[in-house]
Design an enzyme around this catalytic site. Sequence first.
Site, PDB file in Angstrom:
ATOM      1  N   TRP A  79      -8.609   1.923  -0.196  1.00 11.17           N
ATOM      2  CA  TRP A  79      -9.097   0.846   0.679  1.00 11.17           C
ATOM      3  C   TRP A  79     -10.424   0.288   0.177  1.00 11.17           C
ATOM      4  CZ3 TRP A  79      -5.598  -1.313   3.495  1.00 11.17           C
ATOM      5  CH2 TRP A  79      -4.492  -0.543   3.885  1.00 11.17           C
TER       6      TRP A  79
ATOM      7  N   GLU B 207      -4.786  10.862   7.643  1.00  9.88           N
ATOM      8  CA  GLU B 207      -3.663   9.950   7.447  1.00  9.88           C
ATOM      9  C   GLU B 207      -2.625  10.607   6.517  1.00  9.88           C
ATOM     10  OE1 GLU B 207      -5.217   5.532   8.083  1.00  9.88           O
ATOM     11  OE2 GLU B 207      -5.906   6.325   6.172  1.00  9.88           O
TER      12      GLU B 207
ATOM     13  N   TRP C 200      -3.537  -7.199   3.258  1.00 12.73           N
ATOM     14  CA  TRP C 200      -2.863  -6.350   4.239  1.00 12.73           C
ATOM     15  C   TRP C 200      -2.584  -7.196   5.485  1.00 12.73           C
ATOM     16  CZ3 TRP C 200      -3.419  -4.556   9.206  1.00 12.73           C
ATOM     17  CH2 TRP C 200      -2.653  -3.431   9.560  1.00 12.73           C
TER      18      TRP C 200
ATOM     19  N   GLN D 158       4.636   0.393   2.195  1.00 15.57           N
ATOM     20  CA  GLN D 158       3.938  -0.508   3.109  1.00 15.57           C
ATOM     21  C   GLN D 158       3.794  -1.857   2.416  1.00 15.57           C
ATOM     22  OE1 GLN D 158       2.142   0.573   6.536  1.00 15.57           O
ATOM     23  NE2 GLN D 158       4.244   1.180   6.107  1.00 15.57           N
TER      24      GLN D 158
ATOM     25  N   ASN E  80       0.832  -1.207   0.000  1.00 16.92           N
ATOM     26  CA  ASN E  80       0.000   0.000   0.000  1.00 16.92           C
ATOM     27  C   ASN E  80       0.865   1.254   0.000  1.00 16.92           C
ATOM     28  OD1 ASN E  80      -0.392  -1.380   2.839  1.00 16.92           O
ATOM     29  ND2 ASN E  80      -0.959   0.707   3.325  1.00 16.92           N
ATOM     30  N   ASP E  81       0.734   2.149   0.958  1.00 17.25           N
ATOM     31  CA  ASP E  81       1.302   3.500   0.836  1.00 17.25           C
ATOM     32  C   ASP E  81       2.788   3.559   0.436  1.00 17.25           C
ATOM     33  OD1 ASP E  81      -0.985   3.473   2.379  1.00 17.25           O
ATOM     34  OD2 ASP E  81      -0.068   4.387   4.121  1.00 17.25           O
TER      35      ASP E  81
ATOM     36  N   PHE F 221       4.353   1.125  10.373  1.00 15.18           N
ATOM     37  CA  PHE F 221       3.405   1.866   9.546  1.00 15.18           C
ATOM     38  C   PHE F 221       4.132   2.985   8.793  1.00 15.18           C
ATOM     39  CE2 PHE F 221      -1.195   1.006  11.160  1.00 15.18           C
ATOM     40  CZ  PHE F 221      -1.010  -0.348  10.980  1.00 15.18           C
TER      41      PHE F 221
ATOM     42  N   ASP G 248       2.118   8.185  10.827  1.00 13.91           N
ATOM     43  CA  ASP G 248       2.619   8.605   9.508  1.00 13.91           C
ATOM     44  C   ASP G 248       3.482   9.868   9.565  1.00 13.91           C
ATOM     45  OD1 ASP G 248       0.913   6.518   8.862  1.00 13.91           O
ATOM     46  OD2 ASP G 248      -0.709   7.831   8.187  1.00 13.91           O
TER      47      ASP G 248
HETATM   48  N1  DQQ Z   1      -1.697   2.932   5.822  1.00  9.92           N
HETATM   49  C1  DQQ Z   1      -0.722   2.687   6.845  1.00  9.92           C
HETATM   50  C2  DQQ Z   1      -0.950   3.737   7.880  1.00  9.92           C
HETATM   51  C3  DQQ Z   1      -1.641   4.813   7.118  1.00  9.92           C
HETATM   52  C4  DQQ Z   1      -2.527   4.054   6.195  1.00  9.92           C
HETATM   53  C5  DQQ Z   1      -0.890   1.285   7.342  1.00  9.92           C
HETATM   54  C6  DQQ Z   1      -2.981   4.837   4.997  1.00  9.92           C
HETATM   55  O1  DQQ Z   1       0.261   4.154   8.448  1.00  9.92           O
HETATM   56  O2  DQQ Z   1      -2.323   5.701   7.959  1.00  9.92           O
HETATM   57  O3  DQQ Z   1      -0.567   0.360   6.337  1.00  9.92           O
HETATM   58  O4  DQQ Z   1      -3.302   4.033   3.908  1.00  9.92           O
END
Ligand code: DQQ
Length: 481
Positions: A296, A220, A65, A57, A40-41, A106, A167
């Site tokens: 998401w 976030e 996830w 991530q 992800n991020d 994270f 974050d």
């Molecule tokens: N994804 C991370 C967090 C963040 C979120 C967790 C945003 O740190 O806030 O995988 O997609």
Amino acid sequence: MNNHERQIEKANTFIKENSNQKERDYQPTYHFTAPVGWLNDPNGLIQHKGIYHLFYQFHPYSADWGPMHWGHATSSDLVHWEHQPVALAPSEDYDLGNPGEGYGCFSGSAVVKDGDLFLLYTGHIDSKNPKEVQCLATTQDGIHFEKHPNNPIIDKPPHSLSNDFRDPKVWSYEDTWYMVVGTSHNGDGAAALFQSDDLINWEYCGPVAKSDGTLGDMWECPDLFPIQNKHALIFSPMKDEGHGKALIQVGDMDYDTKRFTKDYDVEIDQGFDLYAPQTFLDEKGRRILIAWMDHWASKFPTKEEGWAGAMTIPREIKLNNEGNVRFQPVEELKMLRAKEEQYHELNFTKSFSPETKGQSIEIKSSFDLSTTNSETFGLKVLKSDDGEEFTEIKYDAKTSKVTVDLNKAGHVSGIASAEVEPSEELLLHIYIDRCSVELFINNGEKVITNRVYPKNTSNQIEFFGEENVAVKELNVWELKK
Ligand code: DQQ
């Protein structure tokens, strides 16, 4: 070997044994994806000693996830990425939880201090109180990372901030380090500001910006940076645990009062698939944004192939002369251009199909709106031979709206739309890559990014209009890595 080294080795061994195990029908050509598992991020974007670093991530062990690691890749040109060993793995009492619960390293960022690279991230454990703390990792070689002995460097959210406290994005200004952390302040989404002289000891400066009650209850992935003579704040808002669309606010930062005031905010992208963007300043002085090219709420049909998640192409952010924010693909992407088909002053009625076919394609098309008499026109891409499957991009002169219709695009549905300023010309710049369509309208006035999952044979392009459509310039390129 300490526990972090053991967890990293375990992850790297798993990745080596499990990448390329399953055939990836949906694999894009030039978009970044993880070697296996879930992504992800984007995290820790930075250019250090000429090399671009992309951390992300990462859950290597499945396409869902799970316990968050930091994957790592490097590039010398922002286009070709080389996978590196996993940078961070959950291993400590502040980022390693119990099986079955959410935990891990994270999202966060990277900085260079005295020539060395540092990572700042959130240690998250669902069952702990506080569940989120800020951590530091160091490296000698830019590849192997150690968690700092003083971790967590911020061990709880300051009073009045919620337990959602994650974050960290860090930068320096006039010899001081600053960090924004995504949080909630008295129930409103907020970015908390901290300052430090050494990256280890941090002092809380209050919320640098917060929602006025309409922009979510938790922010976030905040990111605050100078842009020309202004500042911008990016965040991905949540409301009632649901994830919204990433926003950018343009305004001013006052380092005396430690407050950011916005002039305006806009969505970074009008499509369904962009979340958690992060920016960095490269050595050419460009402010570059990369985002998770999913959301998401997205569908992830690639999970069946053992992977999920991709990054957007890198986009340069600028303000135009009127102070409006513009997003443009970085110029390095031109190196992907292979065979080109080109037209000048092309007029067609009803339909026109270029000869080029493919699923990794760039299209640049400028329409003369003063001589086009079709009220609606556009193009279908990733179109099947029988015409049943396609992603449709359409302009409606009556509403000045561009829509991207996904209802026949494969596995997804919905219509994304963006209103553009009325003008004599419409410029559509499109990057297609097997399972994604990124559309830049009028030099980045609006961007629409979507994931689509057509059959691998749906490779045609067809322009359409009700009547005459005047195309000033059309370029179609096959893209090759
Ligand atoms: N994804 C991370 C967090 C963040 C979120 C967790 C945003 O740190 O806030 O995988 O997609």
